[in-house]
Design a protein around this motif. Structure first.
Motif, mmCIF file in Angstrom:
data_model
loop_
_atom_site.group_PDB
_atom_site.id
_atom_site.type_symbol
_atom_site.label_atom_id
_atom_site.label_comp_id
_atom_site.label_asym_id
_atom_site.label_seq_id
_atom_site.Cartn_x
_atom_site.Cartn_y
_atom_site.Cartn_z
ATOM 1 N N SER A 265 10.842 -67.948 33.519
ATOM 2 C CA SER A 265 11.931 -68.273 34.445
ATOM 3 C C SER A 265 12.292 -67.087 35.341
ATOM 4 C CB SER A 265 13.159 -68.777 33.690
ATOM 5 O OG SER A 265 13.626 -67.802 32.786
ATOM 6 N N VAL A 266 12.225 -65.882 34.820
ATOM 7 C CA VAL A 266 12.593 -64.717 35.624
ATOM 8 C C VAL A 266 11.589 -64.474 36.756
ATOM 9 C CG1 VAL A 266 11.448 -62.957 34.221
ATOM 10 C CG2 VAL A 266 13.526 -62.374 35.476
ATOM 11 N N VAL A 267 10.359 -64.947 36.594
ATOM 12 C CA VAL A 267 9.364 -64.783 37.659
ATOM 13 C C VAL A 267 9.714 -65.678 38.846
ATOM 14 C CG1 VAL A 267 6.918 -64.992 38.266
ATOM 15 C CG2 VAL A 267 7.583 -64.018 36.065
ATOM 16 N N SER A 268 10.293 -66.832 38.589
ATOM 17 C CA SER A 268 10.765 -67.691 39.690
ATOM 18 C C SER A 268 11.860 -66.979 40.473
ATOM 19 C CB SER A 268 11.295 -69.019 39.158
ATOM 20 O OG SER A 268 10.255 -69.739 38.543
ATOM 21 N N LEU A 269 12.748 -66.306 39.781
ATOM 22 C CA LEU A 269 13.786 -65.502 40.433
ATOM 23 C C LEU A 269 13.130 -64.392 41.251
ATOM 24 C CD1 LEU A 269 16.682 -64.528 40.939
ATOM 25 C CD2 LEU A 269 16.571 -63.357 38.723
ATOM 26 N N TRP A 270 12.111 -63.756 40.676
ATOM 27 C CA TRP A 270 11.401 -62.688 41.392
ATOM 28 C C TRP A 270 10.737 -63.238 42.658
ATOM 29 C CZ3 TRP A 270 6.746 -61.401 43.384
ATOM 30 C CH2 TRP A 270 6.578 -60.076 43.754
ATOM 31 N N ASP A 271 10.112 -64.425 42.573
ATOM 32 C CA ASP A 271 9.471 -65.034 43.745
ATOM 33 C C ASP A 271 10.475 -65.225 44.882
ATOM 34 O OD1 ASP A 271 6.960 -65.174 42.525
ATOM 35 O OD2 ASP A 271 7.260 -67.249 41.854
ATOM 36 N N ASP A 272 11.649 -65.747 44.553
ATOM 37 C CA ASP A 272 12.693 -65.956 45.565
ATOM 38 C C ASP A 272 13.156 -64.622 46.151
ATOM 39 O OD1 ASP A 272 12.522 -68.656 45.021
ATOM 40 O OD2 ASP A 272 14.324 -68.697 43.756
ATOM 41 N N THR A 273 13.333 -63.637 45.299
ATOM 42 C CA THR A 273 13.762 -62.305 45.737
ATOM 43 C C THR A 273 12.696 -61.652 46.601
ATOM 44 O OG1 THR A 273 15.083 -62.075 43.721
ATOM 45 C CG2 THR A 273 14.581 -60.054 44.913
ATOM 46 N N ALA A 274 11.429 -61.830 46.233
ATOM 47 C CA ALA A 274 10.323 -61.238 46.990
ATOM 48 C C ALA A 274 10.272 -61.774 48.420
ATOM 49 C CB ALA A 274 8.998 -61.488 46.263
ATOM 50 N N LYS A 275 10.559 -63.068 48.596
ATOM 51 C CA LYS A 275 10.577 -63.646 49.945
ATOM 52 C C LYS A 275 11.657 -62.987 50.802
ATOM 53 C CE LYS A 275 8.903 -68.120 48.393
ATOM 54 N NZ LYS A 275 9.303 -69.467 48.007
ATOM 55 N N LEU A 276 12.846 -62.808 50.214
ATOM 56 C CA LEU A 276 13.941 -62.160 50.944
ATOM 57 C C LEU A 276 13.607 -60.703 51.244
ATOM 58 C CD1 LEU A 276 16.933 -63.598 48.880
ATOM 59 C CD2 LEU A 276 16.157 -64.343 51.152
ATOM 60 N N ALA A 277 13.011 -60.017 50.283
ATOM 61 C CA ALA A 277 12.657 -58.605 50.457
ATOM 62 C C ALA A 277 11.604 -58.449 51.554
ATOM 63 C CB ALA A 277 12.150 -58.028 49.140
ATOM 64 N N LYS A 278 10.648 -59.362 51.596
ATOM 65 C CA LYS A 278 9.581 -59.290 52.603
ATOM 66 C C LYS A 278 10.163 -59.366 54.008
ATOM 67 C CE LYS A 278 5.148 -61.273 53.913
ATOM 68 N NZ LYS A 278 4.148 -62.293 53.662
ATOM 69 N N ASP A 279 11.187 -60.221 54.199
ATOM 70 C CA ASP A 279 11.849 -60.348 55.503
ATOM 71 C C ASP A 279 12.448 -59.027 55.974
ATOM 72 O OD1 ASP A 279 11.205 -63.023 55.562
ATOM 73 O OD2 ASP A 279 13.202 -63.714 54.947
#
Length: 103
Positions: A56-70
Motif C-alpha cells: 500500500s505504501v508504494v501506491s502512496l509513493w507512486d502518487d508522490t512521485a508524480k507530484l515530485a516529477k512536476d
C-alpha cells in the motif's frame, strides 16, 4: 545430465537487494541460518526483504512521485506514527544515492 532450476522471484530479489548494500543473500531462510536471521548478510545492516504483488505504501509513493516529477524533485515519504518519536523514510533505491543530508 544436470540442469539449473530457475531462481524463485523472491530469491532473485533478495540477491538484488544484497548486492545493492554490498552484502550477500542469506542462503537459508533467516530463522534457520546460523549467521543471521536477516535476509542479507551484512556487517552493519539487518535487511528484511518482502516481495508482494502490491504494498500500500508504494501506491502512496507512486502518487508522490508524480507530484515530485512536476517540480523536478526526488520523491521522499516520511512515515510517522502517533505516539512514536522519529519517522521512517521511504525512498526508491535509484534515488537514495542522490539524497544528501545538509551539514
Amino acid at each position: 545430465k544436470g540442469y539449473l532450476m530457475a531462481d524463485k522471484a523472491w530469491k532473485r530479489r533478495e540477491r538484488e537487494v544484497a548486492s545493492y548494500f554490498n552484502g550477500k543473500r542469506t542462503s537459508l531462510s533467516g530463522i534457520n541460518s546460523k549467521i543471521t536471521r536477516a535476509d542479507v548478510i551484512h556487517d552493519e545492516l539487518f535487511v528484511e526483504c518482502k516481495l508482494r504483488a502490491k504494498h500500500s505504501v508504494v501506491s502512496l509513493w507512486d502518487d508522490t512521485a508524480k507530484l515530485a516529477k512536476d517540480e523536478n524533485k526526488i520523491p521522499v515519504i516520511a512515515l510517522c506514527e502517533k505516539n512514536r518519536p522519529g519517522f521512517w523514510i521511504m525512498v526508491h533505491s535509484n534515488d537514495l544515492v542522490k539524497i544528501k543530508k545538509d551539514k
